[in-house]
Write a protein that holds these residues in place. Structure first.
Motif, PDB file in Angstrom:
ATOM      1  N   LEU A 291      61.239  47.893  -6.310  1.00 38.69           N
ATOM      2  CA  LEU A 291      61.026  48.805  -7.425  1.00 38.69           C
ATOM      3  C   LEU A 291      62.295  49.604  -7.726  1.00 38.69           C
ATOM      4  O   LEU A 291      63.175  49.759  -6.864  1.00 38.69           O
ATOM      5  CB  LEU A 291      59.898  49.792  -7.096  1.00 38.69           C
ATOM      6  CG  LEU A 291      58.529  49.216  -6.725  1.00 38.69           C
ATOM      7  CD1 LEU A 291      57.587  50.337  -6.329  1.00 38.69           C
ATOM      8  CD2 LEU A 291      57.953  48.410  -7.873  1.00 38.69           C
ATOM      9  N   ILE A 292      62.364  50.124  -8.939  1.00 39.64           N
ATOM     10  CA  ILE A 292      63.374  51.119  -9.263  1.00 39.64           C
ATOM     11  C   ILE A 292      63.038  52.376  -8.457  1.00 39.64           C
ATOM     12  O   ILE A 292      61.894  52.840  -8.482  1.00 39.64           O
ATOM     13  CB  ILE A 292      63.375  51.444 -10.773  1.00 39.64           C
ATOM     14  CG1 ILE A 292      63.591  50.164 -11.601  1.00 39.64           C
ATOM     15  CG2 ILE A 292      64.444  52.489 -11.090  1.00 39.64           C
ATOM     16  CD1 ILE A 292      64.918  49.483 -11.371  1.00 39.64           C
TER      17      ILE A 292
ATOM     18  N   ALA B 193      75.272  58.947 -12.132  1.00 37.69           N
ATOM     19  CA  ALA B 193      75.080  57.721 -12.907  1.00 37.69           C
ATOM     20  C   ALA B 193      73.893  56.914 -12.367  1.00 37.69           C
ATOM     21  O   ALA B 193      73.106  56.347 -13.133  1.00 37.69           O
ATOM     22  CB  ALA B 193      76.356  56.884 -12.883  1.00 37.69           C
ATOM     23  N   ILE B 194      73.748  56.870 -11.042  1.00 40.59           N
ATOM     24  CA  ILE B 194      72.625  56.151 -10.436  1.00 40.59           C
ATOM     25  C   ILE B 194      71.304  56.821 -10.810  1.00 40.59           C
ATOM     26  O   ILE B 194      70.306  56.152 -11.137  1.00 40.59           O
ATOM     27  CB  ILE B 194      72.784  56.089  -8.903  1.00 40.59           C
ATOM     28  CG1 ILE B 194      73.965  55.191  -8.517  1.00 40.59           C
ATOM     29  CG2 ILE B 194      71.510  55.596  -8.240  1.00 40.59           C
ATOM     30  CD1 ILE B 194      73.779  53.737  -8.875  1.00 40.59           C
ATOM     31  N   LEU B 195      71.272  58.152 -10.768  1.00 39.57           N
ATOM     32  CA  LEU B 195      70.046  58.868 -11.139  1.00 39.57           C
ATOM     33  C   LEU B 195      69.685  58.612 -12.601  1.00 39.57           C
ATOM     34  O   LEU B 195      68.510  58.404 -12.938  1.00 39.57           O
ATOM     35  CB  LEU B 195      70.218  60.366 -10.895  1.00 39.57           C
ATOM     36  CG  LEU B 195      70.366  60.808  -9.432  1.00 39.57           C
ATOM     37  CD1 LEU B 195      70.628  62.311  -9.352  1.00 39.57           C
ATOM     38  CD2 LEU B 195      69.129  60.448  -8.624  1.00 39.57           C
TER      39      LEU B 195
ATOM     40  N   GLU C  16      61.344  55.155 -13.242  1.00 38.78           N
ATOM     41  CA  GLU C  16      61.097  55.335 -11.808  1.00 38.78           C
ATOM     42  C   GLU C  16      59.804  54.632 -11.389  1.00 38.78           C
ATOM     43  O   GLU C  16      58.773  54.784 -12.029  1.00 38.78           O
ATOM     44  CB  GLU C  16      61.003  56.814 -11.471  1.00 38.78           C
ATOM     45  CG  GLU C  16      62.246  57.621 -11.733  1.00 38.78           C
ATOM     46  CD  GLU C  16      62.018  59.095 -11.478  1.00 38.78           C
ATOM     47  OE1 GLU C  16      62.283  59.549 -10.361  1.00 38.78           O
ATOM     48  OE2 GLU C  16      61.552  59.777 -12.415  1.00 38.78           O
ATOM     49  N   GLY C  17      59.899  53.857 -10.336  1.00 38.72           N
ATOM     50  CA  GLY C  17      58.722  53.176  -9.820  1.00 38.72           C
ATOM     51  C   GLY C  17      58.352  51.900 -10.545  1.00 38.72           C
ATOM     52  O   GLY C  17      57.365  51.247 -10.182  1.00 38.72           O
ATOM     53  N   SER C  18      59.135  51.497 -11.544  1.00 38.81           N
ATOM     54  CA  SER C  18      58.858  50.235 -12.228  1.00 38.81           C
ATOM     55  C   SER C  18      59.451  49.077 -11.430  1.00 38.81           C
ATOM     56  O   SER C  18      60.326  49.258 -10.580  1.00 38.81           O
ATOM     57  CB  SER C  18      59.434  50.251 -13.643  1.00 38.81           C
ATOM     58  OG  SER C  18      60.844  50.431 -13.611  1.00 38.81           O
ATOM     59  N   ASP C  19      58.981  47.859 -11.703  1.00 36.15           N
ATOM     60  CA  ASP C  19      59.458  46.684 -10.971  1.00 36.15           C
ATOM     61  C   ASP C  19      60.942  46.461 -11.225  1.00 36.15           C
ATOM     62  O   ASP C  19      61.426  46.581 -12.364  1.00 36.15           O
ATOM     63  CB  ASP C  19      58.681  45.438 -11.394  1.00 36.15           C
ATOM     64  CG  ASP C  19      57.252  45.463 -10.915  1.00 36.15           C
ATOM     65  OD1 ASP C  19      56.932  46.300 -10.052  1.00 36.15           O
ATOM     66  OD2 ASP C  19      56.446  44.646 -11.401  1.00 36.15           O
TER      67      ASP C  19
ATOM     68  N   PRO D 276      70.748  50.735  -5.854  1.00 36.98           N
ATOM     69  CA  PRO D 276      69.714  50.983  -4.841  1.00 36.98           C
ATOM     70  C   PRO D 276      68.340  50.579  -5.381  1.00 36.98           C
ATOM     71  O   PRO D 276      68.041  50.785  -6.558  1.00 36.98           O
ATOM     72  CB  PRO D 276      69.796  52.500  -4.632  1.00 36.98           C
ATOM     73  CG  PRO D 276      70.266  53.030  -5.944  1.00 36.98           C
ATOM     74  CD  PRO D 276      71.169  51.975  -6.530  1.00 36.98           C
ATOM     75  N   VAL D 277      67.529  49.986  -4.529  1.00 42.11           N
ATOM     76  CA  VAL D 277      66.160  49.650  -4.892  1.00 42.11           C
ATOM     77  C   VAL D 277      65.228  50.171  -3.809  1.00 42.11           C
ATOM     78  O   VAL D 277      65.635  50.365  -2.661  1.00 42.11           O
ATOM     79  CB  VAL D 277      65.963  48.124  -5.069  1.00 42.11           C
ATOM     80  CG1 VAL D 277      66.814  47.593  -6.201  1.00 42.11           C
ATOM     81  CG2 VAL D 277      66.276  47.384  -3.776  1.00 42.11           C
TER      82      VAL D 277
END
Length: 508
Positions: A230-231, A263-265, A273-276, A450-451
């Motif tokens: 997930l994201i 940038a990552i945030l 957030e929380g999507s596949d 990151p995942v």
């Protein structure tokens, strides 16, 4: 410009190009400009991009279908993550929980083989001869720690020369099973669990080597549980960066680090957030969801049902990690496990300084294995004298009873089995971890994102009060694990290598 030629090019533009080409000190900058030119001259058609995306999605769907992806459980875990019920900060037990070391009297002493009662050894030998035991070697991982990042199929990775032949982890385990078969004149089923990352390679290798010459039954248990990455949640990323140890940088470098993290945030928020996580090769979108599922997979894929038909007397599974080289079907240890009367009997060893992770603890007055992710403080593990080797003696009928299943259900009611496994999984903790995944694109460029992924661990079954567990204190050489190639020198010089060789009966 290239297509139009340079005859009519403005002199100032010619001067700019000449100055850049002859005075640019940074080769990477020249390479970047070259890539931009190539991408402009040879643009990829949108149809080709759509075709690739469609092909990737078809491959991803095949991975889900072939490896038992559970959409019901996935959506439940996603909701828990998004609502904050699980997450990096919630992996740990509360800091005010009473966590302490165990007393030696709480354990079954099996570390000195000469002191194991003769009655236990004879009982174990009788059970083995009656065909009551099978071996389960866990080989679903790709050994990234073993290779410090590179993915290999660790089970079939040759790493040591014994008897003049370069041998792999799996060959050693089959050779140990063969030695017990020859000593007690019996055929012992040997099961190798795999995942979508390792199944095809192990299957081909065993076919090419004819099971390393092993003459006993060898079965592959293909994984029937798979996790969709997930994201990550921004709160988990912030927690990770705040909790992780890192050096203090100078002012400019610190600004670069903080800009990268911002940038990552922003990427996580933009993607959802929380999507596949789908913006990558199909194989990079999934993960093995933890070794909790390795034994339940035997039930879900129907292998245990088939083995019980061929071996109706089977009552015990000896489950071990592929890198626990000393684990073997020892009659004395089996006899002690049977005497304990527990459904699960876990082997633990004296901890050394390089043993990082789970250990045996007394949590709120009750014995259980405490996984590294759940320890309330980083220093907790250093107060635990016993380390979990993960080797487990599983009483099959006791596990089925915990799952509210019967032997007949295994071959006849796959929906009931799947529901039972899902219900048991819901009773053990779900850990959220953050992994860095590479995404390659363009002409050799790559990004690292990151995942988030979910994991459930086998040792947490000891937290269930209605599941009888016992703990066997075994010798260091039996339970020592080879997690890192840097351990090989010590392993070869402290007698462990010779001990392992003495347990094996090689066919070549």
């Amino acid at each position: 410009m290239i297509a139009a030629g340079t005859a009519n090019l403005d002199p100032l533009r010619k001067a700019d190009v000449d100055l850049f080409a002859n005075h640019c000190p940074e080769t990477p900058e020249l390479l970047r400009v070259f890539r931009t030119m190539v991408n402009t001259l040879f643009p990829v058609a949108r149809g080709a991009v759509d075709s690739t995306a469609q092909r990737w999605e078809e491959q991803a769907e095949a991975i889900r279908r072939d490896n038992g992806f559970d959409p019901v459980q996935h959506e439940a875990l996603r909701e828990d993550l998004q609502r904050g019920r699980i997450g990096l900060a919630r992996n740990r037990l509360p800091v005010d929980l009473d966590v302490g070391d165990v007393d030696d009297a709480d354990l079954i002493a099996a570390h000195d083989h000469d002191r194991i009662p003769r009655s236990a050894v004879e009982a174990g030998e009788a059970m083995i001869r009656r065909g009551e035991v099978a071996v389960v070697s866990l080989a679903a991982g790709v050994g990234s720690r073993w290779t410090t990042g590179a993915g290999v199929v660790k089970a079939i990775n040759p790493f040591v020369t014994l008897g003049g032949v370069h041998r792999s982890f799996l060959e050693l385990h089959l050779a140990k099973t063969r030695a017990v078969q020859e000593a007690l004149d019996v055929r012992i089923p040997h099961i190798v669990t795999t995942s979508y990352l390792t199944h095809d390679a192990i299957e081909r290798h065993l076919a090419n080597t004819q099971n390393y010459g092993h003459d006993g039954p060898v079965h592959l248990s293909r994984g029937q549980s798979i996790g969709q990455r997930l994201i990550p949640m921004t709160r988990d990323l912030s927690f990770l960066w705040e909790e992780s140890t890192h050096e203090t940088l100078d002012e400019n470098k610190q600004k670069v680090r903080e800009a990268g993290r911002r940038a990552i945030l922003e990427w996580a928020l933009a993607r959802g957030e929380g999507s596949d996580y789908t913006d990558n090769l199909p194989a990079q979108r999934f993960n093995p969801p933890g070794h909790f599922y390795e034994v339940p997979n035997l039930l879900r894929n129907g292998l245990l049902a088939r083995i019980l038909v061929d071996h109706p007397n089977l009552k015990w599974l000896m489950v071990h990690n592929i890198d626990t080289l000393g684990a073997t079907v020892d009659p004395g240890v089996l006899g002690l496990a049977a005497e304990a009367g527990a459904t699960l009997s876990f082997e633990v060893i004296p901890r050394r300084i390089d043993d990082r992770g789970g250990g045996l603890a007394k949590v709120a007055g009750r014995l259980r294995l405490l996984e590294g992710l759940a320890q309330p403080r980083e220093e907790t593990e250093f107060g635990l004298r016993y380390y979990s080797s993960m080797t487990t003696w599983v009483r099959i009928d006791g596990l089925l009873q915990t799952l509210h299943l019967t032997r007949d259900d295994l071959g006849r009611s796959p929906e009931k089995v799947a529901a039972a496994v899902r219900a048991l999984a819901a009773r053990v903790p779900t850990y959220v971890t953050i992994k860095d995944v590479k995404r390659r694109w363009g002409h050799g460029q790559e990004d690292v994102f990151p995942v988030a992924q979910f994991e459930k661990l086998w040792g947490d079954l000891t937290s269930l009060r209605d599941l009888p567990c016992s703990f066997l204190a075994v010798g260091r050489r039996r339970g020592q694990q080879l997690k890192d190639a840097a351990q090989l020198d010590g392993w070869a010089t402290d007698g462990s290598r010779d001990y392992i060789e003495s347990l094996c009966a090689f066919s070549r």
